[in-house]
Design an enzyme around this catalytic site. Structure first.
Site, PDB file in Angstrom:
ATOM      1  N   GLN A 128       0.916  -1.132   0.000  1.00  0.00           N
ATOM      2  CA  GLN A 128       0.000   0.000   0.000  1.00  0.00           C
ATOM      3  C   GLN A 128       0.950   1.173   0.000  1.00  0.00           C
ATOM      4  O   GLN A 128       1.822   1.258   0.865  1.00  0.00           O
ATOM      5  CB  GLN A 128      -0.830  -0.055   1.296  1.00  0.00           C
ATOM      6  CG  GLN A 128      -2.129   0.670   1.278  1.00  0.00           C
ATOM      7  CD  GLN A 128      -3.143   0.025   0.346  1.00  0.00           C
ATOM      8  OE1 GLN A 128      -3.277   0.450  -0.794  1.00  0.00           O
ATOM      9  NE2 GLN A 128      -3.851  -0.984   0.792  1.00  0.00           N
ATOM     10  N   SER A 129       0.821   2.076  -0.988  1.00  0.00           N
ATOM     11  CA  SER A 129       1.977   2.934  -1.239  1.00  0.00           C
ATOM     12  C   SER A 129       2.332   3.917  -0.136  1.00  0.00           C
ATOM     13  O   SER A 129       3.481   4.239   0.043  1.00  0.00           O
ATOM     14  CB  SER A 129       1.820   3.661  -2.555  1.00  0.00           C
ATOM     15  OG  SER A 129       0.688   4.468  -2.460  1.00  0.00           O
ATOM     16  N   SER A 130       1.379   4.448   0.621  1.00  0.00           N
ATOM     17  CA  SER A 130       1.794   5.384   1.669  1.00  0.00           C
ATOM     18  C   SER A 130       1.124   5.026   2.977  1.00  0.00           C
ATOM     19  O   SER A 130       0.150   4.302   3.017  1.00  0.00           O
ATOM     20  CB  SER A 130       1.424   6.813   1.276  1.00  0.00           C
ATOM     21  OG  SER A 130       0.029   6.949   1.326  1.00  0.00           O
TER      22      SER A 130
END
Ligand SMILES: [Zn+2]
Length: 733
Positions: free
Chosen positions: A29-31
């Site tokens: 989950q990118s951030s």
């Protein structure tokens, strides 16, 4: 999620040998924000374990890689989880890679295509919510490629839409740019001068001072000396919108002078981020380059209320550029003798120390100087010291580390590491053997069980399977361990290193070796040298950090300017007092001090006889041999002082006062009876004026000039303490 579509099992993509390998679930989950916001998605990603089980993988053969949760790095190097996934695939451990949206696995197109290629080579399958894909099948491969392209296109469109929207708004002057100190934004969105009159006055003062003094450092020094602070509106936090008074600093002033808002110019796109200079781990970082005024994306004059005219703004820019060009043309010589330039760090504040050079009787000598706080905040310097003694120490360390015997030792150490590794390796093989044996026993027990006793047989079958899975896991772990084996030097490489080591001391001293060569060699083996002086004394702690991180500590002695800086000054004067009391002459005292190990302030082994003579006079010993200033004072008229007596009265070094006399800052005449003695004229008010002058910050008297990048233009006058020391001693010769 755990259901299997009928064609997935039926179409024969998943083979038995796929199931013998691992099913890897890659969760990302990118951030951090996304991790919080999309908890649902994260849960779904973990839920893929069930899907792997439904596709026929035993739970013990499912591996979850989730190191990249909350990382937004766009390339694989900064995502350890992705790197591990690739490694496992390459080693042929993986039968199936599972992800929620397959194409989001990789982020960048290059990584995605690399992943497909690797899976295809290793025979691994890919699966997402929509199905299972075999990258060796033409149709599946086409689909996978398309999915990757779509994702990239989607990201690109989002970015572009955001950028063009901002630009259009900026073109109309409507995009809110960050406001510098001295401005406020009204609730209506309109920009106005800060209603606080003091805030406005400080801004006008800064521009006025720059117009008058011409350099940022001079402005900074003025502000610090007069304790002027800059009023800023808090941008966030509980006190948002309130004025906070901050100490001025170099870069803040430069930014203020460069900011076109103060001239009423609305500007957008004054800089461009060079993405190729990105910091690792920071997706949105990069080196920011300022653009010339002609290259700005938007420039609307008169759009905002102004503090200065556009002409004055342009004039300031030209001035800043000229200052910088002058500083660059006067850079320190690269062939200078200070060998550790750029490597020495200040142990007090941690900043890098700068090198400055001065021409003395010994030729060009260097100093390491921590200027950071001084340049940035106008505070006093942390510390400074001669370069020579530190260079000598580090060079000796380097040459002894590179000496053949020392290298031989490290080769032996490497061998010891190898031996220890062999021991660990033996333990690994024993573990594998034991696991083999466990499998074997479970198999035999299963075979021995009577087929009629189904319950027992089923239990034994499960145990056998568990033992096999355990053995497979252990085997893969061992393989991973073996891959981490450090590179081993071949006998030829060892011989080459030994041959080179014999040459290094000769090479170092060779006349053809330049200072730049020596510096390059030091940089190759040393990462940094941290120094901390013990106050003003001669004692210095030095920590050398070698390439590779190993550290060596040393206590060093540096030359100091004045004798009373020495940590052993009280002991030294005590000994001189005692020896003089014994009736010894200057030479005899100097000899005794050398024998007892007292060094001079310059760290020489023996004091000159003249220095002893001067010290004895200064300490008031043997009054019969010299004038005693205190008793002498009576022979002078009121308002007349012997130079040394006045210096003592003010509490400053006599040499500095002598310097002031030479510059005409004080008036005086030479004594007619003893022409080397000076008589100063100073009434009560004059004494107070001199006292105040002495208490001004260091460097003030020299009126040194600084450039805007904080590089001293004239460093030769930077050595005030030295001059004191030398004058002090010289006056006795
Ligand atoms: Zn420092």
């Amino acid at each position: 999620m755990s259901t299997v579509l009928p064609y997935e099992r039926g179409d024969g993509k998943i083979q038995g040998w796929h199931r013998d390998r691992l099913a890897v679930i890659y969760v990302r989950q990118s951030s951090r924000q996304q991790v919080l916001d999309h908890g649902e998605s994260t849960r779904l990603q973990y839920g893929l374990t069930g899907r792997a089980a439904a596709l026929g993988w035993p739970a013990s053969r499912v591996m979850v890689i989730d190191e990249d949760l909350g990382r937004s790095a766009a390339n694989a190097a900064e995502r350890p989880g992705f790197a591990r996934l690739v490694a496992e695939i390459t080693m042929g451990h993986v039968g199936l890679v599972l992800g929620l949206e397959m194409s989001r696995l990789a982020r960048a197109g290059r990584d995605w295509h690399q992943l497909i290629e690797l899976c295809s080579l290793a025979g691994a399958l890919l699966a997402d919510a929509d199905g299972v894909y075999d990258p060796n099948w033409y149709n599946d491969r086409l689909l996978l490629g398309l999915k990757g392209t779509m994702t990239e296109l989607e990201l690109h469109l989002i970015r572009q839409r955001m950028a063009s929207g901002r630009l259009a708004k900026a073109g109309r002057g409507e995009l809110a740019v960050p406001l510098p100190a001295g401005y406020v934004r009204r609730p209506s969105g309109e920009v106005a001068l800060d209603p606080d009159e003091q805030v406005q006055a400080v801004i006008r003062l800064v521009f006025g001072l720059f117009e008058q003094l011409g350099t940022v450092h001079a402005v900074l020094r003025f502000l610090v000396e007069h304790q002027v602070r800059i009023g800023m509106r808090e941008r966030s936090g509980p006190g948002k919108g309130e004025v906070a008074w901050r100490a001025p600093h170099q870069q803040g002033l430069v930014n203020m002078l460069r900011n076109p808002v103060y001239a009423g110019i609305y500007a957008y796109g004054r800089s461009r981020t060079d993405r190729s200079r990105r910091l690792p781990g920071h997706e949105h970082s990069g080196r920011v380059r300022r653009l010339d005024a002609g290259q700005w994306l938007v420039r609307i004059e008169g759009a905002l209320p102004a503090y200065i005219s556009v002409e004055q703004y342009e004039r300031n820019q030209a001035r800043l550029a000229a200052n910088r060009a002058r500083a660059e043309s006067l850079g320190a010589p690269r062939e200078g003798p200070a060998l550790l330039g750029g490597l020495v760090a200040c142990g007090i504040c941690g900043h890098r120390m700068q090198v400055s050079y001065e021409t003395s009787r010994q030729g060009l000598t260097g100093r390491y100087c921590c200027q950071r706080r001084h340049h940035t905040y106008g505070e006093p310097r942390c510390q400074q010291m001669a370069a020579r003694f530190l260079d000598d120490h580090v060079v000796a360390q380097v040459l002894s580390a590179l000496a053949p015997a020392a290298l031989e030792l490290s080769v032996t150490a490497t061998r010891q590491v190898e031996t220890r590794r062999a021991e660990v390796d033996r333990i690994w093989r024993q573990r594998l053997e034991r696991a083999d044996f466990a499998c074997d026993r479970a198999r035999r027990q299963y075979q021995l069980a009577e087929p009629e006793n189904r319950l027992v047989a089923r239990q034994l079958e499960r145990e056998w399977e568990a033992a096999l899975a355990e053995r497979a896991n252990l085997g893969e772990d061992y393989e991973r361990y073996q891959r981490q084996r450090p590179a081993r030097l071949s006998p030829a490489e060892l011989a080459a290193i030994r041959a080179l080591a014999g040459d290094i001391p000769a090479l170092w001293a060779a006349p053809t070796t330049t200072m730049a060569d020596r510096k390059r060699l030091l940089r190759a083996v040393i990462e940094s040298v941290q120094v901390t002086a013990d106050g003003a004394t001669e004692r210095v702690q030095a920590t050398v950090t070698w390439a590779g991180g190993h550290q060596t500590h040393a206590a060093l002695l540096r030359p100091v300017a004045r004798i009373d800086q020495l940590s052993y000054y009280p002991a030294l004067t005590g000994r001189i007092r005692a020896l003089a009391g014994e009736g010894l002459g200057n030479a005899a005292i100097a000899g005794r001090l050398a024998a007892e190990g007292f060094c001079t302030p310059r760290q020489h082994e023996r004091f000159h006889d003249g220095e002893i003579q001067h010290l004895i006079r200064r300490l008031g010993l043997r009054p019969g041999l010299d004038h005693d200033h205190r008793t002498d004072q009576g022979s002078l008229a009121p308002g007349q002082w012997w130079l040394a007596a006045l210096a003592r009265e003010i509490g400053m070094p006599a040499a500095t006062l002598f310097g002031w006399l030479k510059r005409g800052w004080v008036t005086g005449r030479q004594d007619t009876r003893a022409p080397y003695r000076w008589i100063i004229t100073a009434d009560h008010a004059e004494v107070e004026r001199l006292r105040a002058l002495h208490q001004l910050p260091a460097g003030y008297h020299n009126r040194r000039r600084w450039t805007d990048d904080g590089i001293p233009i004239d460093t030769s006058k930077d050595k005030e303490p030295d001059n004191h020391g030398r004058e002090d001693l010289r006056s006795s010769h």
